[in-house]
Write a protein that holds these residues in place. Structure first.
Motif, PDB file in Angstrom:
ATOM      1  N   VAL A  90       0.849  -1.196   0.000  1.00  0.00           N
ATOM      2  CA  VAL A  90       0.000   0.000   0.000  1.00  0.00           C
ATOM      3  C   VAL A  90       0.883   1.245   0.000  1.00  0.00           C
ATOM      4  N   LEU A  91       1.899   1.243   0.844  1.00  0.00           N
ATOM      5  CA  LEU A  91       2.741   2.432   1.025  1.00  0.00           C
ATOM      6  C   LEU A  91       3.828   2.598  -0.023  1.00  0.00           C
ATOM      7  N   ASN A  92       4.244   1.521  -0.665  1.00  0.00           N
ATOM      8  CA  ASN A  92       5.453   1.565  -1.488  1.00  0.00           C
ATOM      9  C   ASN A  92       5.300   1.110  -2.926  1.00  0.00           C
ATOM     10  N   SER A  93       4.086   0.817  -3.373  1.00  0.00           N
ATOM     11  CA  SER A  93       3.957   0.293  -4.727  1.00  0.00           C
ATOM     12  C   SER A  93       2.618   0.667  -5.336  1.00  0.00           C
ATOM     13  N   ILE A  94       2.502   0.342  -6.599  1.00  0.00           N
ATOM     14  CA  ILE A  94       1.251   0.563  -7.328  1.00  0.00           C
ATOM     15  C   ILE A  94       0.441  -0.714  -7.486  1.00  0.00           C
ATOM     16  N   VAL A  95       0.882  -1.826  -6.915  1.00  0.00           N
ATOM     17  CA  VAL A  95       0.180  -3.096  -7.149  1.00  0.00           C
ATOM     18  C   VAL A  95      -1.196  -3.138  -6.509  1.00  0.00           C
ATOM     19  N   THR A  96      -1.433  -2.316  -5.502  1.00  0.00           N
ATOM     20  CA  THR A  96      -2.766  -2.169  -4.933  1.00  0.00           C
ATOM     21  C   THR A  96      -3.170  -0.713  -5.051  1.00  0.00           C
ATOM     22  N   PHE A  97      -4.432  -0.477  -5.257  1.00  0.00           N
ATOM     23  CA  PHE A  97      -4.917   0.899  -5.347  1.00  0.00           C
ATOM     24  C   PHE A  97      -5.339   1.449  -3.992  1.00  0.00           C
ATOM     25  N   ASP A  98      -5.217   0.668  -2.922  1.00  0.00           N
ATOM     26  CA  ASP A  98      -5.357   1.267  -1.601  1.00  0.00           C
ATOM     27  C   ASP A  98      -4.211   2.258  -1.447  1.00  0.00           C
ATOM     28  N   ASP A  99      -4.495   3.408  -0.828  1.00  0.00           N
ATOM     29  CA  ASP A  99      -3.427   4.409  -0.705  1.00  0.00           C
ATOM     30  C   ASP A  99      -3.122   4.803   0.734  1.00  0.00           C
ATOM     31  N   VAL A 100      -3.864   4.243   1.679  1.00  0.00           N
ATOM     32  CA  VAL A 100      -3.522   4.387   3.091  1.00  0.00           C
ATOM     33  C   VAL A 100      -3.529   2.989   3.703  1.00  0.00           C
ATOM     34  N   PRO A 101      -2.615   2.743   4.656  1.00  0.00           N
ATOM     35  CA  PRO A 101      -2.559   1.409   5.260  1.00  0.00           C
ATOM     36  C   PRO A 101      -3.907   1.006   5.859  1.00  0.00           C
ATOM     37  N   LEU A 102      -4.241  -0.255   5.710  1.00  0.00           N
ATOM     38  CA  LEU A 102      -5.476  -0.757   6.290  1.00  0.00           C
ATOM     39  C   LEU A 102      -5.269  -1.027   7.776  1.00  0.00           C
ATOM     40  N   SER A 103      -6.313  -0.822   8.547  1.00  0.00           N
ATOM     41  CA  SER A 103      -6.274  -1.154   9.971  1.00  0.00           C
ATOM     42  C   SER A 103      -6.391  -2.669  10.117  1.00  0.00           C
ATOM     43  N   PHE A 104      -5.998  -3.152  11.279  1.00  0.00           N
ATOM     44  CA  PHE A 104      -6.136  -4.582  11.550  1.00  0.00           C
ATOM     45  C   PHE A 104      -7.600  -5.009  11.428  1.00  0.00           C
ATOM     46  N   GLU A 105      -8.508  -4.207  11.972  1.00  0.00           N
ATOM     47  CA  GLU A 105      -9.933  -4.542  11.946  1.00  0.00           C
ATOM     48  C   GLU A 105     -10.464  -4.636  10.515  1.00  0.00           C
ATOM     49  N   THR A 106     -10.137  -3.643   9.688  1.00  0.00           N
ATOM     50  CA  THR A 106     -10.606  -3.633   8.296  1.00  0.00           C
ATOM     51  C   THR A 106     -10.035  -4.815   7.523  1.00  0.00           C
ATOM     52  N   PHE A 107      -8.740  -5.037   7.667  1.00  0.00           N
ATOM     53  CA  PHE A 107      -8.091  -6.131   6.944  1.00  0.00           C
ATOM     54  C   PHE A 107      -8.613  -7.480   7.429  1.00  0.00           C
ATOM     55  N   SER A 108      -8.802  -7.606   8.734  1.00  0.00           N
ATOM     56  CA  SER A 108      -9.307  -8.854   9.301  1.00  0.00           C
ATOM     57  C   SER A 108     -10.679  -9.194   8.729  1.00  0.00           C
ATOM     58  N   LYS A 109     -11.564  -8.217   8.662  1.00  0.00           N
ATOM     59  CA  LYS A 109     -12.886  -8.452   8.073  1.00  0.00           C
ATOM     60  C   LYS A 109     -12.762  -8.902   6.620  1.00  0.00           C
ATOM     61  N   LYS A 110     -11.877  -8.251   5.890  1.00  0.00           N
ATOM     62  CA  LYS A 110     -11.687  -8.581   4.473  1.00  0.00           C
ATOM     63  C   LYS A 110     -11.212 -10.025   4.301  1.00  0.00           C
ATOM     64  N   VAL A 111     -10.130 -10.400   4.980  1.00  0.00           N
ATOM     65  CA  VAL A 111      -9.564 -11.733   4.756  1.00  0.00           C
ATOM     66  C   VAL A 111     -10.477 -12.834   5.299  1.00  0.00           C
ATOM     67  N   ASN A 112     -11.146 -12.576   6.409  1.00  0.00           N
ATOM     68  CA  ASN A 112     -12.060 -13.597   6.938  1.00  0.00           C
ATOM     69  C   ASN A 112     -13.276 -13.782   6.044  1.00  0.00           C
ATOM     70  N   SER A 113     -13.741 -12.702   5.433  1.00  0.00           N
ATOM     71  CA  SER A 113     -14.853 -12.808   4.491  1.00  0.00           C
ATOM     72  C   SER A 113     -14.438 -13.606   3.255  1.00  0.00           C
ATOM     73  N   ILE A 114     -13.282 -13.288   2.701  1.00  0.00           N
ATOM     74  CA  ILE A 114     -12.786 -14.026   1.527  1.00  0.00           C
ATOM     75  C   ILE A 114     -12.604 -15.498   1.884  1.00  0.00           C
ATOM     76  N   ASN A 115     -11.971 -15.756   3.016  1.00  0.00           N
ATOM     77  CA  ASN A 115     -11.690 -17.132   3.434  1.00  0.00           C
ATOM     78  C   ASN A 115     -12.957 -17.948   3.650  1.00  0.00           C
ATOM     79  N   SER A 116     -14.058 -17.297   3.979  1.00  0.00           N
ATOM     80  CA  SER A 116     -15.295 -18.030   4.212  1.00  0.00           C
ATOM     81  C   SER A 116     -15.911 -18.559   2.919  1.00  0.00           C
TER      82      SER A 116
END
Length: 161
Positions: free
Chosen positions: A21-47
């Protein structure tokens, strides 16, 4: 070793992701994700989709997963894939090993189309996808802006018979 994602992996995955997020263009997120936001994302995908990590000496060096391509029902047999390798360990075939494993899982689940969206330029990601038989099917010009630059996105497709 490649294994299934576990909730305890979330912090290490977040550290890998936020580096990009901070050092590349591979993701279009432009601010670091919080643990809570990222956790929801990965747990949703994993389900719903295969989600794997590459672990060596109790450290996660990469992760890869399938996710929904688009929400309408007719797309349910198409899946988008994502892979991230920890900065500093590229070139060790970690991405290749994870993609081999992930693509086998997706094929066994009868996904017909596998898509990879790549911010361009990204020679390493293009080479990884093409190594597995993906073909470029789309090129969207200047659809994202990061670090003050307009960026293109290409899509590569692998179709299972």
């Amino acid at each position: 070793m490649i294994r299934a994602f576990q909730k305890e992996d979330t912090l290490q995955l977040l550290e890998i992701y936020n580096y990009y997020v901070l050092n590349s263009i591979v993701t279009f997120d432009d601010v670091p994700l919080s643990f809570e936001t990222f956790s929801k994302k990965v747990n949703s995908i994993n389900s719903e989709y295969p989600f794997i990590v590459f672990e060596e000496n109790e450290k996660i060096l990469g992760f890869a997963y399938g996710s929904r391509f688009r929400p309408k029902p007719a797309y349910k047999q198409s899946v988008e894939v994502t892979v991230y390798v920890k900065n500093g360990v590229q070139g060790k075939q970690i991405g290749t090993k994870m993609y081999f494993n992930l693509l086998e899982k997706l094929k066994s689940l009868n996904y017909h189309v596998v898509l990879g969206g790549i911010t361009l330029p990204n020679e390493a990601s293009v080479a990884l996808h093409e190594k597995f038989g993906f073909e470029k099917v789309a090129h969207f010009k200047q659809v994202g802006k990061k670090f003050g630059n307009w960026l293109d996105v290409g899509f590569w497709q692998l179709t299972h018979d």
